[in-house]
Design an enzyme around this catalytic site. Structure first.
Site, short mmCIF file in Angstrom:
data_model
loop_
_atom_site.label_atom_id
_atom_site.label_comp_id
_atom_site.label_asym_id
_atom_site.label_seq_id
_atom_site.Cartn_x
_atom_site.Cartn_y
_atom_site.Cartn_z
N GLU A 153 -7.76 -5.81 -3.25
CA GLU A 153 -7.24 -4.46 -3.08
C GLU A 153 -5.75 -4.55 -3.40
OE1 GLU A 153 -7.43 -1.04 0.34
OE2 GLU A 153 -6.69 -3.00 0.92
N HIS B 46 -18.55 -9.10 5.47
CA HIS B 46 -17.23 -8.54 5.74
C HIS B 46 -16.51 -9.39 6.78
CE1 HIS B 46 -14.40 -5.25 7.31
NE2 HIS B 46 -13.97 -5.65 6.15
N HIS B 47 -15.36 -9.91 6.39
CA HIS B 47 -14.51 -10.70 7.30
C HIS B 47 -13.17 -10.01 7.45
CE1 HIS B 47 -16.70 -14.78 6.34
NE2 HIS B 47 -17.40 -14.01 7.15
N GLU B 48 -13.09 -9.05 8.33
CA GLU B 48 -11.78 -8.53 8.68
C GLU B 48 -11.13 -9.55 9.61
OE1 GLU B 48 -9.79 -5.93 7.75
OE2 GLU B 48 -8.37 -7.00 9.04
N GLU C 161 0.81 -1.22 0.00
CA GLU C 161 0.00 0.00 0.00
C GLU C 161 0.85 1.27 0.00
OE1 GLU C 161 -3.14 -0.26 2.92
OE2 GLU C 161 -4.01 -2.00 1.91
N GLU D 105 -9.16 4.52 -0.01
CA GLU D 105 -9.14 4.87 1.42
C GLU D 105 -8.03 5.85 1.77
OE1 GLU D 105 -8.72 1.10 3.39
OE2 GLU D 105 -6.63 0.86 2.81
N HIS E 47 -8.76 -7.87 0.72
CA HIS E 47 -7.99 -6.64 0.96
C HIS E 47 -6.77 -6.97 1.81
CE1 HIS E 47 -10.82 -3.27 -0.38
NE2 HIS E 47 -11.28 -4.39 -0.89
N GLU E 48 -5.70 -6.25 1.56
CA GLU E 48 -4.41 -6.46 2.24
C GLU E 48 -3.83 -7.85 2.00
OE1 GLU E 48 -7.09 -5.62 4.47
OE2 GLU E 48 -6.89 -3.50 4.04
#
Lengths: 719, 719
Positions: free
Chosen positions: B508, B419-421, B178, B514, B489-490
């Protein structure tokens, strides 16, 4: 239920805003019977310390307490006492399964709150519980504004012993507890460590001088001292650094992959550090201190947790070259490939047909279950490759029909014990766990033997580190969701968690019978294990080897199981486990139907237990009453020396006669000569009887005691 | 299907039992159009090397190949060529979703078998595939008696560049991609690295000089060169060591927790190392080389994988201080506690009521789905504690009624995106994965946005290491079992695996929108991303921010999204993703219904794409035809400089008129002044039309092209 609770609160005795360097404040509590005295005090600079005496003799001389951290200020010094609380507890509770139906939990507690002025009055607590049989204490980290998360660099709990005790020890190691015991003085450990550190798969000996717990010691003035821990949850296992000159031991936690020794989120507490102590060795074995320090189970329904006596397709993998876990000749296989395409090695043990033979034998002889190892694909290259996806836990070899075996077993009233060897790849096991347990539910398995042979994955983690400690508990809890019992092998040494997770019914976590097939165990080994490994919980030792001379199998080697046949019977009493194996192959039991009768008869869950005689490294004699039955079983073992056991029967109801069947070594028997020579004698006993029973070198004695009619007793001798 | 396959086998050209130090053997292949030439040869001591030219210009000068191992002999030197095979392939295939309906896979292959005499003739293969748009090659490790398992210490693949190219780069890092891009000469990287290495959560910059792939370069003589990798499976991600003096780059693999760089079980192969090259920048963007080097999917049913245009409760967490992921004020919570007892912070975003507002908006405006972040317990202390059990993925906050929201959404024809953070705790996610997906199935979710913010657990592992690479794929495969689509993401940067795992629809894995709310992105950022990050696969960039001046929210700060409003529209065409968000909050779309119309209209899956103009760091103009529809959309963007885009329409069917709605920056607009000033104009276009469109600094242009009746076209101007 016997429930007595007395609470004494000593409110905020003193609050020092500024601690004077010379000031000390001491707190003392006694054990309920006054034999033990625990004294807590702050040393200079506000360093916490404690000492413990037994009948006036020092057990632990003044020793400091503290926890060193990485990312916040350490919990080492600068403490003042801001509060102390004393509580007395005396309650009874019933384990789901156990050595006794009811366990008394009786202690006096001292809870000390310690604040660090220099760190914004951040505070911790140390909780001491003093029982008649020893001390437990732990650190507690309450949630507070300035303390939510921290990382432990090392715990610095000291155990300053009072002398150069005799100690029964195995090398400190982050990954294995399968060492043989060495008996020596503490001062001799340095010179013996190298020899003691024998080669074991995936070992990680601690670099400095350290031994594992449970650490069993005996002082020259006759005190028996056992140091271990209770309720090891979300924390790394503790070994003991040894100072062989000053006889000071200190905590050594197992690091994680990056060298940290514990990730703590408040509220939190360490496991209990336990010191079981007595001037009688039998008291050590009778101690329930570690179980008492564990939390009661939160499982609402425990009706599905049951004792299991089992046989298995297992020992034949070790002896006789009879059969193998692997199906194929290949040495490089991958999950997902077509295993029917492998070249069969012709010796695969877990075949449908072979399973049926074992089922027949189990049904005929009243066993609850059979263990079948090697049923699932992946055994061709399962070991020593640090490979992650070794097993999937749901795919059988082409010659093993899960449904057919299940149906056959069900028809015969026998359960199959699932086998989940992980090869140390805990990540792989966790990601497949729900599916593995669903598979078990679908196919009628209600217990699983887990295995962790090999270097751990996540790579860099250790068998005894915080992550794996949590893993074993995760597996137990998940298993409970599926009403599945766990018997873990190569897991961290137990710490009484079978109270909290009663479906985690047994563990290996020590050098077990398998090593009899890999070089042999010293005859004294099993006179030490109950004082060490079994202090933490039941052991799946897998006794019952009748064919002790392994050259019998004519497949090379010149090796033996270093016991008499009768000693193997005695293990069913001396080695407590509610999940107990008859480990030998059926054909050997068929050769000795009269001694096999004892294994068929013996209980595995108990109303009460009586430690009749014991000396670590020398001998153990135990009597137990079968749960819910008027049947008693006695087991007595000795080391390499012959001895005469003195077996009392005063635990029998008074005034009543019972028939005792005594299985004893023949006069010419010993562990290495004629180990299969034995005698069986029926005699009448009462509570007043005392039997003087000679035991062969490396031998034992086993007795079953039952009620009988006058006809049954006719012609029997009386003791 | 166009399928042409020609196979040429050159059997075992030479077999050297003893390699002469001066001997070399060279093999050459051309790309199908002959522009590219790949030459493979063994250097002295049997070291493999390759070189690549484009229209006679050197792209990669002679560079060595090899893999260094830990536990077996390395694959570095001592090789002889034992076999070479040449193959020509020209086939078409259809992706499940994509920038074009059909992709041509056309290459000439050279497969070289290399044996090491000194290591018992152990052999490997290197496979080269030369396309018209570049080269892919990989190492292959066949199963053989002497080669079953090994551990990689480092891969030594060199890329000897021909000069001091201009390069668009971000720092090499094991944990994050990022970073903002720096544009410089290769020789300038050392002096710029420190500044480029800005602070990012859980970063692990590589200690030596290294940049990430996809690495986009331009030579002084006009060659565009892009180095990346394809099919990153069961292997660590590759960064590039940079020699800023010699312009040699070399592979740098991501280590694991104990410093190893790959556990290999044969048969195995590395990912493809890819070099996309052309003298036209548009060819780089049009390249499908990376997708072509990935394996076709093995999923039998892909009917459930669908394009998704969505809104979400998300941007409001970044701007306006409007709402929060967390429900409680506390900063120390644990799974299993009673979350209804928390003190509500009063700003929780994911409430049932708020979800219904979003559902209403989505339904009204034709969105497929809404993403709801912050619905599940654990957000109070989710970040920066290296905590494992942060989320359980199945427990909603007290003010979020999963069933009610599901029913409401279903009634309105809208899907909810789960959403699974994970907070980086991949172990925790894996152990809960089946239950999480079962929960999704039970509650009607068919897509999930996963997140990996934070240091990885297993501790010591990295986002880009082999273990995590396998984790992401595991999640994708497990998700497919439940017919669930993944937007990660990440995660590690993509390598075209959306071909093999088409339910892994987007990622992502770069600095996305963001960051516009956390300091801003350079106006050129999105003219670089398609040449770098998007070479690997679709990006969930989350465009569509209409309220670019963030001071609008009056909650402090003085910050803006550094684009015009129209540029945000253009992103729907320039930033390819079949899962595309309209990221702004609904009220802002309601303020600009005329420009919002473009977002409502624009397709997210395509029959064809036309790269009209492109220069990395400067501008991009792309036209695409909606899948299965006679509708086209054009997006053009520029960096901080105004420019005039030349937009051709020659992809339209000839001889027919279409209505183009042109959304363009107003004359006085720019990214930092009046960014919301725009004009909308409808005009008639044909395949012969060419539009010269001025674009504001930091601005863009967006065009939708549809069929229309004569009445529709009445009064419209003609281009």
């Amino acid at each position: 239920m016997n429930f007595r609770l007395k609470k004494i609160r000593l409110h905020a005795l003193f609050l020092f805003v500024c601690a004077s360097p010379l000031w000390m404040l001491a707190q003392e509590i006694n054990s309920p019977n006054k034999n033990l005295v625990l004294k807590f005090e702050l040393r200079e600079n506000g360093v916490p310390s404690y000492q413990l005496t037994y009948k006036g003799k020092p057990v632990i001389k003044s020793s400091t307490l503290g926890v060193e951290t990485k990312d916040v200020a350490s919990f080492i010094d600068g403490f003042s006492i801001t509060n102390t609380t004393q509580t007395a507890v005396d309650v009874n509770w019933d384990p789901v399964m156990g050595e006794q139906k009811t366990i008394r939990n009786n202690y006096n507690e001292l809870l000390v709150t310690l604040a660090q002025v220099k760190n914004n009055n951040r505070y911790i607590r140390i909780r001491f519980r003093l029982f008649n049989d020893g001390l437990g204490f732990r650190y507690e980290f309450p949630k507070q504004n300035d303390l939510n998360y921290f990382v432990i660099k090392e715990e610095h709990t000291e155990f300053q012993l009072a002398g150069d005790h005799k100690i029964f020890w195995i090398p400190g190691d982050y990954d294995t507890n399968e060492y043989a015991y060495t008996t020596s003085k503490i001062s001799e450990i340095p010179s013996l460590m190298k020899k003691a550190t024998v080669e074991i798969n995936s070992q990680w000996p601690i670099k400095n001088l350290a031994v594992q717990t449970p650490s069993m010691m005996k002082s020259s003035d006759g005190l028996y001292i056992n140091i271990h821990e209770a309720a090891l949850i979300n924390y790394p296992a503790m070994s003991l650094n040894v100072d062989a000159t000053t006889f000071k031991m200190s905590s050594h936690l197992t690091p994680d992959a990056v060298g940290n020794k514990g990730y703590i989120q408040t509220d939190a507490q360490t496991p209990w550090r336990t010191i079981v102590v007595s001037d009688k060795a039998t008291d050590i074995l009778a101690s329930k201190l570690i179980l008492n320090l564990n939390e009661p189970t939160r499982y609402k329904d425990v009706s599905w947790i049951k004792p299991v006596k089992y046989i298995g397709i297992w020992w034949e993998y070790f002896v006789a070259g009879k059969s193998t876990w692997a199906y194929g000749k290949e040495n490089n296989v991958k999950l997902g490939q077509d295993f029917t395409k492998l070249t069969p090695n012709g010796k695969h043990g877990a075949t449908t047909e072979h399973a049926k033979e074992y089922i027949d034998f189990a049904a005929k002889n009243g066993f609850d279950a059979i263990l079948i190892e090697g049923w699932n694909v992946g055994w061709e290259d399962w070991i020593n490759n640090w490979k992650e996806e070794v097993f999937d836990f749901t795919t059988a070899y082409p010659d093993f029909d899960v449904k057919a075996v299940h149906e056959y077993a069900t028809a015969k009233g026998v359960k199959i014990i699932m086998h989940h060897e992980t090869s140390g790849a805990a990540t792989n096991y966790e990601r497949r766990l729900d599916r593995a347990f669903e598979f078990m539910n679908a196919n009628g398995y209600d217990a699983v033997k887990t295995g962790y042979v090999g270097k751990i994955i996540p790579r860099g983690e250790h068998h005894d580190g915080q992550w794996m400690v949590n893993h074993y508990i995760h597996v137990a809890e998940r298993a409970a969701d599926y009403k599945i019992m766990i018997d873990s092998h190569e897991a961290v040494r137990p710490t009484g968690l079978n109270r909290t997770y009663p479906n985690w019914v047994a563990q290996e976590s020590a050098r077990g019978t398998e090593f009899e097939a890999m070089g042999g165990l010293a005859p004294e080994h099993t006179t030490i294990l109950p004082f060490t490994r079994l202090m933490g919980g039941p052991m799946d030792y897998t006794p019952g080897i009748f064919q002790t001379d392994l050259t019998y199998y004519k497949t090379g080697g010149n090796q033996r199981v270093n016991t008499t046949l009768v000693k193997q019977l005695a293990y069913y009493v001396t080695m407590y486990s509610p999940l107990q194996m008859a480990a030998d192959i059926p054909e050997n039991y068929n050769r000795f139907p009269d001694t096999f009768q004892f294994i068929k008869d013996v209980a595995v869950d108990w109303d009460n237990s009586y430690i009749l005689e014991a000396e670590p490294g020398d001998y153990i004699t135990i009597a137990r009453k079968a749960k819910g039955k008027n049947e008693w079983f006695v087991g007595g073992i000795t080391d390499e020396n012959a001895r005469t056991a003195t077996i009392a029967f005063d635990y029998l109801p008074k005034g009543k006669k019972y028939i005792a069947t005594v299985y004893s070594d023949a006069k010419d028997a010993s562990w290495n000569e004629k180990p299969q020579n034995y005698t069986i004698q029926k005699i009448i006993v009462t509570s007043k009887s005392v039997l003087k029973q000679s035991i062969a070198p490396g031998g034992g004695v086993a007795i079953s005691i039952k009620e009988g009619t006058a006809t049954d007793m006719k012609g029997l001798g009386k003791l």
